[in-house]
Design a protein around this motif. Structure first.
Motif, PDB file in Angstrom:
ATOM      1  N   GLU A  23      70.687  34.191  49.963  1.00 16.18           N
ATOM      2  CA  GLU A  23      71.856  33.339  49.762  1.00 16.18           C
ATOM      3  C   GLU A  23      72.596  32.971  50.633  1.00 16.18           C
ATOM      4  OE1 GLU A  23      74.036  35.877  47.141  1.00 16.18           O
ATOM      5  OE2 GLU A  23      75.525  34.420  46.574  1.00 16.18           O
ATOM      6  N   GLY A 108      75.516  45.649  40.065  1.00 12.50           N
ATOM      7  CA  GLY A 108      76.075  44.201  40.117  1.00 12.50           C
ATOM      8  C   GLY A 108      75.245  43.418  39.176  1.00 12.50           C
ATOM      9  N   GLY A 109      75.607  42.211  39.073  1.00 16.61           N
ATOM     10  CA  GLY A 109      74.790  41.298  38.189  1.00 16.61           C
ATOM     11  C   GLY A 109      73.359  40.902  38.728  1.00 16.61           C
ATOM     12  N   LYS A 110      73.209  40.613  40.082  1.00 13.27           N
ATOM     13  CA  LYS A 110      71.985  40.312  40.777  1.00 13.27           C
ATOM     14  C   LYS A 110      70.822  41.186  40.400  1.00 13.27           C
ATOM     15  CE  LYS A 110      72.691  38.169  45.042  1.00 13.27           C
ATOM     16  NZ  LYS A 110      73.118  38.430  46.537  1.00 13.27           N
ATOM     17  N   ILE A 113      68.777  39.935  37.622  1.00 14.82           N
ATOM     18  CA  ILE A 113      67.888  38.984  37.978  1.00 14.82           C
ATOM     19  C   ILE A 113      66.460  39.470  38.493  1.00 14.82           C
ATOM     20  CG2 ILE A 113      67.374  36.800  39.384  1.00 14.82           C
ATOM     21  CD1 ILE A 113      70.591  36.411  39.165  1.00 14.82           C
ATOM     22  N   PHE A 134      71.995  28.970  41.249  1.00 14.20           N
ATOM     23  CA  PHE A 134      72.150  30.361  42.030  1.00 14.20           C
ATOM     24  C   PHE A 134      70.745  30.749  42.798  1.00 14.20           C
ATOM     25  CE2 PHE A 134      72.952  35.166  41.836  1.00 14.20           C
ATOM     26  CZ  PHE A 134      73.778  35.183  43.047  1.00 14.20           C
ATOM     27  N   TYR A 137      67.497  32.790  41.936  1.00 10.73           N
ATOM     28  CA  TYR A 137      66.440  32.734  40.884  1.00 10.73           C
ATOM     29  C   TYR A 137      65.187  32.083  41.579  1.00 10.73           C
ATOM     30  CZ  TYR A 137      70.860  32.078  38.076  1.00 10.73           C
ATOM     31  OH  TYR A 137      71.934  32.178  37.176  1.00 10.73           O
ATOM     32  N   ASN A 180      72.469  29.296  32.865  1.00  9.86           N
ATOM     33  CA  ASN A 180      73.654  29.822  33.637  1.00  9.86           C
ATOM     34  C   ASN A 180      74.671  29.070  33.259  1.00  9.86           C
ATOM     35  OD1 ASN A 180      74.934  29.751  36.930  1.00  9.86           O
ATOM     36  ND2 ASN A 180      75.460  31.097  35.240  1.00  9.86           N
ATOM     37  N   ASN A 184      77.208  28.209  38.196  1.00 13.73           N
ATOM     38  CA  ASN A 184      77.214  28.143  39.968  1.00 13.73           C
ATOM     39  C   ASN A 184      76.316  27.507  40.321  1.00 13.73           C
ATOM     40  OD1 ASN A 184      77.859  28.680  42.583  1.00 13.73           O
ATOM     41  ND2 ASN A 184      77.141  30.890  42.306  1.00 13.73           N
ATOM     42  N   ASP A 212      72.157  34.187  32.409  1.00 15.83           N
ATOM     43  CA  ASP A 212      73.244  34.305  33.223  1.00 15.83           C
ATOM     44  C   ASP A 212      74.693  34.017  32.803  1.00 15.83           C
ATOM     45  OD1 ASP A 212      74.762  35.114  35.427  1.00 15.83           O
ATOM     46  OD2 ASP A 212      73.307  34.382  36.764  1.00 15.83           O
ATOM     47  N   ILE A 214      77.665  35.617  33.975  1.00 15.51           N
ATOM     48  CA  ILE A 214      78.515  36.417  34.823  1.00 15.51           C
ATOM     49  C   ILE A 214      79.860  35.698  34.941  1.00 15.51           C
ATOM     50  CG2 ILE A 214      77.949  35.299  37.014  1.00 15.51           C
ATOM     51  CD1 ILE A 214      77.986  38.977  37.076  1.00 15.51           C
ATOM     52  N   TYR A 215      80.036  34.496  34.621  1.00 16.06           N
ATOM     53  CA  TYR A 215      81.345  33.759  34.595  1.00 16.06           C
ATOM     54  C   TYR A 215      81.945  33.771  33.262  1.00 16.06           C
ATOM     55  CZ  TYR A 215      80.055  32.915  39.480  1.00 16.06           C
ATOM     56  OH  TYR A 215      79.798  32.836  40.913  1.00 16.06           O
ATOM     57  N   SER A 244      81.923  42.118  38.384  1.00 18.93           N
ATOM     58  CA  SER A 244      82.365  41.318  39.705  1.00 18.93           C
ATOM     59  C   SER A 244      83.430  40.233  39.682  1.00 18.93           C
ATOM     60  CB  SER A 244      81.072  40.829  40.443  1.00 18.93           C
ATOM     61  OG  SER A 244      80.288  41.779  40.648  1.00 18.93           O
ATOM     62  N   LYS A 245      82.919  39.349  38.849  1.00 18.32           N
ATOM     63  CA  LYS A 245      84.034  38.114  38.980  1.00 18.32           C
ATOM     64  C   LYS A 245      85.261  38.254  37.870  1.00 18.32           C
ATOM     65  CE  LYS A 245      80.123  36.332  41.090  1.00 18.32           C
ATOM     66  NZ  LYS A 245      80.215  35.778  42.379  1.00 18.32           N
ATOM     67  N   ARG A 253      80.032  46.761  42.973  1.00 23.91           N
ATOM     68  CA  ARG A 253      78.612  46.643  42.620  1.00 23.91           C
ATOM     69  C   ARG A 253      78.199  47.371  41.221  1.00 23.91           C
ATOM     70  NH1 ARG A 253      78.140  42.762  43.651  1.00 23.91           N
ATOM     71  NH2 ARG A 253      75.886  42.846  43.609  1.00 23.91           N
ATOM     72  N   TYR A 331      84.330  27.005  41.396  1.00 26.59           N
ATOM     73  CA  TYR A 331      83.811  26.509  42.357  1.00 26.59           C
ATOM     74  C   TYR A 331      84.031  24.901  42.127  1.00 26.59           C
ATOM     75  CZ  TYR A 331      81.127  30.534  42.743  1.00 26.59           C
ATOM     76  OH  TYR A 331      80.691  31.886  42.863  1.00 26.59           O
TER      77      TYR A 331
HETATM   78  C1  LIG Z   1      75.336  32.791  38.786  1.00 29.46           C
HETATM   79  C2  LIG Z   1      75.682  34.222  39.545  1.00 29.46           C
HETATM   80  N1  LIG Z   1      74.716  35.135  38.986  1.00 29.46           N
HETATM   81  C3  LIG Z   1      74.814  36.313  39.331  1.00 29.46           C
HETATM   82  C4  LIG Z   1      75.741  36.676  40.504  1.00 29.46           C
HETATM   83  C5  LIG Z   1      75.597  38.105  40.890  1.00 29.46           C
HETATM   84  O1  LIG Z   1      76.854  38.684  40.902  1.00 29.46           O
HETATM   85  P1  LIG Z   1      77.005  40.205  41.270  1.00 29.46           P
HETATM   86  O2  LIG Z   1      78.009  39.963  42.583  1.00 29.46           O
HETATM   87  O3  LIG Z   1      77.724  40.971  40.208  1.00 29.46           O
HETATM   88  O4  LIG Z   1      75.786  40.717  41.618  1.00 29.46           O
HETATM   89  C6  LIG Z   1      76.593  35.680  41.094  1.00 29.46           C
HETATM   90  C7  LIG Z   1      77.233  35.789  42.230  1.00 29.46           C
HETATM   91  O5  LIG Z   1      77.702  35.201  43.036  1.00 29.46           O
HETATM   92  C8  LIG Z   1      76.214  34.467  40.609  1.00 29.46           C
HETATM   93  O6  LIG Z   1      77.087  33.434  41.100  1.00 29.46           O
END
Ligand SMILES: Cc1ncc(COP(=O)(O)O)c(C=O)c1O
Length: 398
Positions: A23, A108-110, A113, A134, A137, A180, A184, A212, A214-215, A244-245, A253, A331
């Motif tokens: 990233e 975390g969300g990551k 994935i 993102f 992926y 998503n 992002n 996804d 997350i937003y 997170s967001k 996390r 963004y």
């Molecule tokens: C589209 C997307 N998915 C997942 C995440 C991961 O989020 P986290 O910080 O909770 O792991 C991000 C973080 O930037 C994101 O932009």
């Protein structure tokens, strides 16, 4: 006496490591910090994290949990009370009947994935994912040896998804489709019609969707729409969301996935093998985040919207830049094709010469060429400072 060969110091990595991406936001952050150590003043619009503090009710809840002994291992899939809370929250917000056993809490969300792709995809499988998108992926699809199939998000469609293009990319090898929204890096948002059409195009093929979201709470207009809400789609959707967001908790996390219970068991097994569990005291605070006062979420959203409007008004005055008004996330993704500069070179020049850290659109895939991403998760003063600098740099160099 036997002669002992000199021990080799060469690092022999497993082949799969050559397929793992990264990233770029974190790399640009390191470069920007290095410039700061040399005495340079940098405005940070590279990293996607709210500049707000975590709301105090959540912080207090975590401190209280620490003082009350929430310092031990917990179940891999998450604390039962938090799983229940998330199931209720998802049931309400996505209008489905989610159960606690379908929730897996992760750091975390990551990781959702990471684990989803690891659990479902293998060589020979194709995974369709948004590009620009993102970067994790594509990185993870490659890592597991599956085939990445990018679906281009186009500015002329407000960076939604071209359903016809999606249709043309689906094959009998498609295993997973990643959606998503809000997106992002583009701020594109899928409407109800988009989500319905995507579901129709996939039809009854044996394909899962990683959605996804997350937003999901960072939306400036309209409602959030999830494919999970459509009839019969709950079983085929892995919903990714987190803290997170929404609650400015990036460093805590904590995130989660909601999915059919049998898959949840396998994702939990991946948790057992990797993290054991998400930190217990943060999970206690997670319950407070979801159930407690939500006014800070609204306050942050209003502020992001104010910044979006200010950034939008000014960036479109700068020669060579044109930018849509994003409908969600935090963004801005201006088109910079008219500057005549490639994205990466322009992002580097803005960092090195103007002291503005932004990301090249190519950090989000090949279809990001011609764009830059600016995070507006920074103060209005810093956003204005960055825009002054970009404007001055453009006037001098273009
Ligand atoms: C589209 C997307 N998915 C997942 C995440 C991961 O989020 P986290 O910080 O909770 O792991 C991000 C973080 O930037 C994101 O932009």
């Amino acid at each position: 006496m036997a002669v002992i060969d000199k021990v080799s110091t060469e690092l022999h990595l497993a082949k799969r490591m050559s397929r793992l991406g990264t990233e770029t936001a974190f790399e640009v952050l390191v470069r920007a910090k290095a410039l700061e150590r040399q005495g340079r003043d940098i405005v940070h619009l590279e990293i996607g994290e709210p500049d707000f503090d975590t709301p105090s009710n959540i912080v207090h809840s975590a401190v209280d949990a620490l003082q009350h002994g929430w310092t031990h291992y917990g179940p891999s899939a998450g604390l039962p009370d938090l799983r229940e809370t998330i199931a209720d929250y998802v049931s309400t917000t996505r209008r489905v009947k989610a159960k606690a056993e379908e929730v897996v809490v992760v750091p975390g969300g990551k990781p959702i994935i990471f684990y989803t792709i690891l659990a479902l995809c293998e060589p020979g499988d194709e995974v369709i994912y948004p590009n620009p998108g993102f970067p994790i992926y594509e990185s993870m699809i490659n890592f597991v040896g599956a085939t990445p199939v990018p679906v281009q998000l186009r500015e002329d469609l407000d960076f939604r998804l071209d359903v016809n293009e999606l249709k043309s990319l689906i094959s009998n090898r498609t295993k997973l489709i990643i959606l998503n929204s809000p997106q992002n890096p583009t701020g594109g948002v899928l409407g109800q019609k988009d989500v319905r059409e995507i579901a129709e195009v996939i039809g009854d093929r044996d394909i899962m969707v990683l959605s996804d979201e997350i937003y999901s709470r960072l939306l400036f207009e309209g409602d959030h729409h999830s494919i999970m809400s459509l009839p019969d789609w709950k079983e085929r959707t892995i919903l990714l969301d987190g803290f997170s967001k929404t609650y400015a908790m990036t460093g805590w996390r904590m995130g989660y996935g909601v999915m059919r219970a049998d898959l949840a068991q396998h994702i939990s097994r991946l948790m057992t093998n990797s993290n054991s569990c998400t930190a217990s005291f943060t999970q206690v605070a997670g319950i407070e985040a979801i159930k407690g006062d939500q006014s800070s979420v609204d306050t942050m959203n209003k502020e992001f919207m104010r910044r979006r409007d200010a950034f939008y008004a000014r960036i479109n005055q700068i020669k060579g830049f044109s930018c849509l008004k994003p409908k969600g996330a935090f963004y801005m993704f201006p088109n910079i094709q008219k500057t005549g500069w490639p994205s990466k070179k322009l992002a580097d020049a803005l960092l090195d010469e103007a002291g503005v850290a932004a990301l090249s659109g190519t950090a989000f895939g090949a279809f990001g060429e011609g764009y830059l991403r600016f995070s507006i998760a920074n103060s209005m003063d810093n956003i204005n400072k960055a825009l002054d600098r970009v404007d001055a740099w453009v006037k001098k160099n273009l």
